[in-house]
Scaffold this active site. Structure first.
Site, PDB file in Angstrom:
ATOM      1  N   ILE A  15       6.749   0.972   8.277  1.00  0.00           N
ATOM      2  CA  ILE A  15       7.193   2.228   8.899  1.00  0.00           C
ATOM      3  C   ILE A  15       6.130   2.749   9.864  1.00  0.00           C
ATOM      4  CG2 ILE A  15       7.915   4.616   8.445  1.00  0.00           C
ATOM      5  CD1 ILE A  15       8.819   3.574   5.619  1.00  0.00           C
ATOM      6  N   ASP A  36      -6.156   1.781   9.052  1.00  0.00           N
ATOM      7  CA  ASP A  36      -5.453   0.897   8.117  1.00  0.00           C
ATOM      8  C   ASP A  36      -6.453  -0.091   7.515  1.00  0.00           C
ATOM      9  OD1 ASP A  36      -2.117  -0.007   8.018  1.00  0.00           O
ATOM     10  OD2 ASP A  36      -3.639  -1.295   7.083  1.00  0.00           O
ATOM     11  N   LEU A  38      -5.595  -2.924   6.336  1.00  0.00           N
ATOM     12  CA  LEU A  38      -5.061  -4.285   6.519  1.00  0.00           C
ATOM     13  C   LEU A  38      -5.027  -5.026   5.179  1.00  0.00           C
ATOM     14  CD1 LEU A  38      -6.586  -5.387   9.960  1.00  0.00           C
ATOM     15  CD2 LEU A  38      -4.413  -4.222   9.489  1.00  0.00           C
ATOM     16  N   ILE A  63      -8.876   4.060   2.698  1.00  0.00           N
ATOM     17  CA  ILE A  63      -8.833   5.478   2.313  1.00  0.00           C
ATOM     18  C   ILE A  63      -9.384   5.711   0.907  1.00  0.00           C
ATOM     19  CG2 ILE A  63      -6.989   6.107   3.911  1.00  0.00           C
ATOM     20  CD1 ILE A  63      -5.064   6.122   1.462  1.00  0.00           C
ATOM     21  N   THR A 133       8.460   9.292  -0.732  1.00  0.00           N
ATOM     22  CA  THR A 133       9.661   8.517  -1.052  1.00  0.00           C
ATOM     23  C   THR A 133      10.634   9.283  -1.949  1.00  0.00           C
ATOM     24  OG1 THR A 133      10.379   6.557  -2.271  1.00  0.00           O
ATOM     25  CG2 THR A 133       8.311   7.499  -2.964  1.00  0.00           C
ATOM     26  N   ASP A 134      11.895   8.876  -1.906  1.00  0.00           N
ATOM     27  CA  ASP A 134      12.885   9.494  -2.796  1.00  0.00           C
ATOM     28  C   ASP A 134      12.696   9.051  -4.249  1.00  0.00           C
ATOM     29  OD1 ASP A 134      13.764   6.854  -2.573  1.00  0.00           O
ATOM     30  OD2 ASP A 134      15.812   7.355  -1.959  1.00  0.00           O
ATOM     31  N   GLU A 135      11.895   7.988  -4.460  1.00  0.00           N
ATOM     32  CA  GLU A 135      11.754   7.452  -5.829  1.00  0.00           C
ATOM     33  C   GLU A 135      11.073   8.440  -6.773  1.00  0.00           C
ATOM     34  OE1 GLU A 135      10.521   3.431  -6.286  1.00  0.00           O
ATOM     35  OE2 GLU A 135      11.573   2.779  -4.502  1.00  0.00           O
ATOM     36  N   TYR A 159       4.548   2.852  -9.213  1.00  0.00           N
ATOM     37  CA  TYR A 159       4.572   3.204  -7.776  1.00  0.00           C
ATOM     38  C   TYR A 159       5.055   4.639  -7.590  1.00  0.00           C
ATOM     39  CZ  TYR A 159       6.635   3.760  -3.122  1.00  0.00           C
ATOM     40  OH  TYR A 159       6.997   4.259  -1.894  1.00  0.00           O
ATOM     41  N   LYS A 163       3.109   8.031  -6.225  1.00  0.00           N
ATOM     42  CA  LYS A 163       3.550   8.813  -5.060  1.00  0.00           C
ATOM     43  C   LYS A 163       3.826  10.260  -5.488  1.00  0.00           C
ATOM     44  CE  LYS A 163       4.290   7.693  -1.335  1.00  0.00           C
ATOM     45  NZ  LYS A 163       3.449   7.578  -0.109  1.00  0.00           N
ATOM     46  N   GLY A 292      12.309  -1.139 -16.023  1.00  0.00           N
ATOM     47  CA  GLY A 292      12.512   0.277 -15.656  1.00  0.00           C
ATOM     48  C   GLY A 292      13.287   0.459 -14.361  1.00  0.00           C
TER      49      GLY A 292
HETATM   50  P1  NAD Z   1       3.875  -0.924   3.846  1.00  0.00           P
HETATM   51  O1  NAD Z   1       3.468  -1.479   2.534  1.00  0.00           O
HETATM   52  O2  NAD Z   1       4.668  -1.773   4.783  1.00  0.00           O
HETATM   53  O3  NAD Z   1       2.578  -0.454   4.655  1.00  0.00           O
HETATM   54  C1  NAD Z   1       1.520   0.228   4.048  1.00  0.00           C
HETATM   55  C2  NAD Z   1       0.322   0.185   4.984  1.00  0.00           C
HETATM   56  O4  NAD Z   1      -0.752   0.905   4.353  1.00  0.00           O
HETATM   57  C3  NAD Z   1      -0.204  -1.241   5.262  1.00  0.00           C
HETATM   58  O5  NAD Z   1      -0.441  -1.402   6.632  1.00  0.00           O
HETATM   59  C4  NAD Z   1      -1.493  -1.306   4.457  1.00  0.00           C
HETATM   60  O6  NAD Z   1      -2.466  -2.163   5.028  1.00  0.00           O
HETATM   61  C5  NAD Z   1      -1.946   0.150   4.474  1.00  0.00           C
HETATM   62  N1  NAD Z   1      -2.831   0.465   3.348  1.00  0.00           N
HETATM   63  C6  NAD Z   1      -2.623   0.169   2.035  1.00  0.00           C
HETATM   64  N2  NAD Z   1      -3.667   0.578   1.293  1.00  0.00           N
HETATM   65  C7  NAD Z   1      -4.556   1.163   2.148  1.00  0.00           C
HETATM   66  C8  NAD Z   1      -5.825   1.773   1.959  1.00  0.00           C
HETATM   67  N3  NAD Z   1      -6.400   1.862   0.764  1.00  0.00           N
HETATM   68  N4  NAD Z   1      -6.448   2.280   3.051  1.00  0.00           N
HETATM   69  C9  NAD Z   1      -5.870   2.189   4.282  1.00  0.00           C
HETATM   70  N5  NAD Z   1      -4.692   1.600   4.512  1.00  0.00           N
HETATM   71  C10 NAD Z   1      -4.022   1.086   3.451  1.00  0.00           C
HETATM   72  O7  NAD Z   1       4.628   0.421   3.529  1.00  0.00           O
HETATM   73  P2  NAD Z   1       5.883   1.103   4.257  1.00  0.00           P
HETATM   74  O8  NAD Z   1       7.125   0.560   3.679  1.00  0.00           O
HETATM   75  O9  NAD Z   1       5.674   1.100   5.718  1.00  0.00           O
HETATM   76  O10 NAD Z   1       5.725   2.601   3.707  1.00  0.00           O
HETATM   77  C11 NAD Z   1       4.885   3.533   4.383  1.00  0.00           C
HETATM   78  C12 NAD Z   1       4.915   4.849   3.627  1.00  0.00           C
HETATM   79  O11 NAD Z   1       6.253   5.342   3.570  1.00  0.00           O
HETATM   80  C13 NAD Z   1       4.448   4.739   2.182  1.00  0.00           C
HETATM   81  O12 NAD Z   1       3.699   5.887   1.886  1.00  0.00           O
HETATM   82  C14 NAD Z   1       5.729   4.690   1.366  1.00  0.00           C
HETATM   83  O13 NAD Z   1       5.529   5.240   0.085  1.00  0.00           O
HETATM   84  C15 NAD Z   1       6.643   5.551   2.223  1.00  0.00           C
HETATM   85  N6  NAD Z   1       8.082   5.219   2.134  1.00  0.00           N
HETATM   86  C16 NAD Z   1       8.531   3.932   2.308  1.00  0.00           C
HETATM   87  C17 NAD Z   1       9.903   3.676   2.286  1.00  0.00           C
HETATM   88  C18 NAD Z   1      10.467   2.280   2.504  1.00  0.00           C
HETATM   89  O14 NAD Z   1      11.663   2.085   2.342  1.00  0.00           O
HETATM   90  N7  NAD Z   1       9.675   1.293   2.894  1.00  0.00           N
HETATM   91  C19 NAD Z   1      10.800   4.721   2.080  1.00  0.00           C
HETATM   92  C20 NAD Z   1      10.296   6.006   1.890  1.00  0.00           C
HETATM   93  C21 NAD Z   1       8.938   6.246   1.935  1.00  0.00           C
HETATM   94  O1  DAU Z   2      13.613   4.421  -1.910  1.00  0.00           O
HETATM   95  C1  DAU Z   2      12.492   4.254  -1.114  1.00  0.00           C
HETATM   96  C2  DAU Z   2      11.707   3.069  -1.588  1.00  0.00           C
HETATM   97  O2  DAU Z   2      12.428   1.901  -1.212  1.00  0.00           O
HETATM   98  C3  DAU Z   2      10.286   3.008  -1.014  1.00  0.00           C
HETATM   99  O3  DAU Z   2       9.565   4.109  -1.493  1.00  0.00           O
HETATM  100  C4  DAU Z   2       9.588   1.715  -1.438  1.00  0.00           C
HETATM  101  O4  DAU Z   2       8.308   1.653  -0.812  1.00  0.00           O
HETATM  102  C5  DAU Z   2      10.433   0.548  -0.984  1.00  0.00           C
HETATM  103  O5  DAU Z   2       9.843  -0.663  -1.423  1.00  0.00           O
HETATM  104  C6  DAU Z   2      11.859   0.668  -1.543  1.00  0.00           C
HETATM  105  O6  DAU Z   2      11.868   0.487  -2.999  1.00  0.00           O
HETATM  106  P1  DAU Z   2      12.965  -0.414  -3.740  1.00  0.00           P
HETATM  107  O7  DAU Z   2      12.410  -0.838  -5.023  1.00  0.00           O
HETATM  108  O8  DAU Z   2      14.284   0.267  -3.726  1.00  0.00           O
HETATM  109  O9  DAU Z   2      13.026  -1.643  -2.660  1.00  0.00           O
HETATM  110  P2  DAU Z   2      13.109  -3.228  -2.852  1.00  0.00           P
HETATM  111  O10 DAU Z   2      13.351  -3.805  -1.500  1.00  0.00           O
HETATM  112  O11 DAU Z   2      11.965  -3.751  -3.646  1.00  0.00           O
HETATM  113  O12 DAU Z   2      14.432  -3.411  -3.724  1.00  0.00           O
HETATM  114  C7  DAU Z   2      15.688  -2.910  -3.297  1.00  0.00           C
HETATM  115  C8  DAU Z   2      16.685  -3.164  -4.431  1.00  0.00           C
HETATM  116  O13 DAU Z   2      16.909  -4.589  -4.536  1.00  0.00           O
HETATM  117  C9  DAU Z   2      16.190  -2.723  -5.795  1.00  0.00           C
HETATM  118  O14 DAU Z   2      17.297  -2.245  -6.563  1.00  0.00           O
HETATM  119  C10 DAU Z   2      15.652  -3.997  -6.436  1.00  0.00           C
HETATM  120  C11 DAU Z   2      16.541  -5.082  -5.839  1.00  0.00           C
HETATM  121  N1  DAU Z   2      15.891  -6.385  -5.642  1.00  0.00           N
HETATM  122  C12 DAU Z   2      14.726  -6.429  -4.947  1.00  0.00           C
HETATM  123  C13 DAU Z   2      14.056  -7.623  -4.738  1.00  0.00           C
HETATM  124  C14 DAU Z   2      12.748  -7.663  -3.981  1.00  0.00           C
HETATM  125  C15 DAU Z   2      16.492  -7.553  -6.131  1.00  0.00           C
HETATM  126  O15 DAU Z   2      17.570  -7.528  -6.733  1.00  0.00           O
HETATM  127  N2  DAU Z   2      15.831  -8.739  -5.914  1.00  0.00           N
HETATM  128  C16 DAU Z   2      14.637  -8.824  -5.254  1.00  0.00           C
HETATM  129  O16 DAU Z   2      14.086  -9.944  -5.115  1.00  0.00           O
END
Ligand code: NAD
Ligand code: DAU
Length: 353
Positions: A15, A36, A38, A63, A133-135, A159, A163, A292
């Site tokens: 994101i 970052d 990385l 961080i 996140t909504d989680e 996780y 958060k 869970g």
């Molecule tokens: P991501 O895992 O793709 O990216 C996380 C980034 O943070 C990476 O570039 C990583 O190198 C960096 N990072 C990790 N630990 C670090 C540290 N100690 N210091 C500095 N940088 C560090 O995550 P994402 O999916 O892009 O999510 C970004 C944010 O949005 C997160 O806070 C996540 O909780 C939130 N979020 C994600 C989703 C989703 O669906 N992916 C949805 C809602 C909220």
């Molecule tokens: O809701 C926001 C969250 O969405 C973010 O905060 C998280 O960072 C992001 O990873 C995501 O969490 P989920 O656990 O919902 O995403 P994931 O892609 O891991 O899984 C999506 C759904 O698919 C979940 O119900 C688990 C299922 N799944 C996932 C994987 C990786 C499978 O069935 N098989 C798989 O191999």
């Protein structure tokens, strides 16, 4: 002329990289600093297109490192922070919770303290924006109303608990120290540049390579999917128009049961890869459920719609096709991410090694 210096953390992630693309291009008057660490999830190749732009800098750093973070804020005197850096994958948090506590909780407190130290006495036009996140709201039953900003927190994975802890701390700094903050809680994002451990890029890659698709449990879990660029525009809007101290839920109003989404993906992949109808679906393999495993997430996004006028702009069918096309067209990106070659990019481009 540069009017604001903004620190974006986690900008090399999924994101974060979309947000940096948006901000660097849309706001030449802002100086964007991307901090970052990385980790495995950070990929600077996501930002190739904007490398070298005069209003963009990258800093590699952790961080978790309090002294480093304090020093960085003193040197740069940021006007605002948009904090996305986090450990983000639920399965990894089950395997290794510690790293989630260190980055998501301790890392966030380090940033809050550093912001507080440089803004003390002059909080005007300053902002600490925490992306969450909504989680944190826990798991819904099928008949439950979607999460509102007022829904009680009930995180159920390491996780989401980490958060939730960070969200509470950010709000505590608002109430206790008057730090100008805003928080947003978003549903599942999908789109380009997502690390192929998450459901959609993992399954696209597996289908392409005719590997099994590991569906957890019965595939009955429900997620609310939002195209990542729409999340970036919501962050832009909240950053500029959000009310201090407030929380905004962001979602796609687009719930899908996993198995239905996976079957849809299989159909599209058959078409795109010229395979016989039903070929990809044969790869579906039901495996042991995630511990869970939250049953359902759904977001009520009426607050951001009514107060700030934000709505998702990309229809799901369009965003989904676009996403599949991107991973199929960017085979080299996917190959470098899955082989680990992407991790050499920083040394090659930034350290000339
Ligand atoms: P991501 O895992 O793709 O990216 C996380 C980034 O943070 C990476 O570039 C990583 O190198 C960096 N990072 C990790 N630990 C670090 C540290 N100690 N210091 C500095 N940088 C560090 O995550 P994402 O999916 O892009 O999510 C970004 C944010 O949005 C997160 O806070 C996540 O909780 C939130 N979020 C994600 C989703 C989703 O669906 N992916 C949805 C809602 C909220
Ligand atoms: O809701 C926001 C969250 O969405 C973010 O905060 C998280 O960072 C992001 O990873 C995501 O969490 P989920 O656990 O919902 O995403 P994931 O892609 O891991 O899984 C999506 C759904 O698919 C979940 O119900 C688990 C299922 N799944 C996932 C994987 C990786 C499978 O069935 N098989 C798989 O191999």
């Amino acid at each position: 002329m540069i009017t604001r210096k903004i620190l974006i953390t986690g900008g090399a992630g999924f994101i974060g990289s979309h947000l940096i693309h948006l901000f660097v291009k849309k706001y030449p008057q802002y100086h964007i600093v991307n901090l970052d660490k990385l980790t495995y999830a950070g990929n600077l190749e996501n930002l190739k297109e904007i490398e070298g732009k005069p209003n963009y800098d990258f800093i590699k750093g952790d961080i978790q490192d309090e002294a480093f973070v304090q020093q960085l804020f003193k040197e740069h005197n940021f006007d605002a922070v948009i904090h996305l850096a986090a450990e983000s994958h639920v399965d990894r948090s089950i395997a290794n919770p510690h790293e989630f506590i260190f980055t998501n909780i301790v890392g966030t407190v380090n940033l809050l303290n550093a912001a507080r130290a440089i803004w003390e006495g002059n909080m005007e036009d300053r902002l600490f924006y925490h992306v969450s996140t909504d989680e944190v709201y826990g798991s819904l039953e099928m008949e439950d109303e979607p999460f509102k900003e007022t829904t009680a927190y009930d995180p159920r994975s390491p996780y989401s608990a980490s958060k939730a802890g960070s969200d509470h701390l950010v709000r505590a700094y608002f109430h206790t120290f008057g730090l100008p903050i805003v928080v947003s809680n978003c549903s599942n994002n999908y789109g380009p540049y997502q690390f192929p451990e998450k459901l959609l890029p993992l399954f696209i890659n597996n289908i392409k390579n005719s590997r099994p698709l590991p569906v957890y449990g019965k595939g009955e879990n429900v997620r609310d999917w939002l195209y990542v660029e729409d999340h970036a525009t919501a962050i832009d809007m909240i950053f500029h128009k959000g009310t201090l101290g407030e929380t905004y839920n962001v979602g796609g109003n687009n719930e899908w049961q996993n198995i239905k989404l996976i079957r849809k993906l299989c159909e599209i992949m058959d078409r795109k890869l010229g395979r016989e109808e039903g070929a990809s679906a044969q790869l579906i393999t039901f495996v042991k459920d995630r511990a869970g495993h939250d049953l359902r997430y759904a977001i009520d996004a009426s607050k951001i719609r009514n107060e700030l006028g934000w709505e998702p702009s990309i229809k799901f069918d369009e965003g989904f096709e676009r996403t599949v096309d991107w991973y199929l067209e960017n085979e080299e990106w996917l190959k470098r991410v899955t082989t680990g070659d992407y991790q050499k990019y920083y040394e090659q481009q930034y350290l000339n090694r």
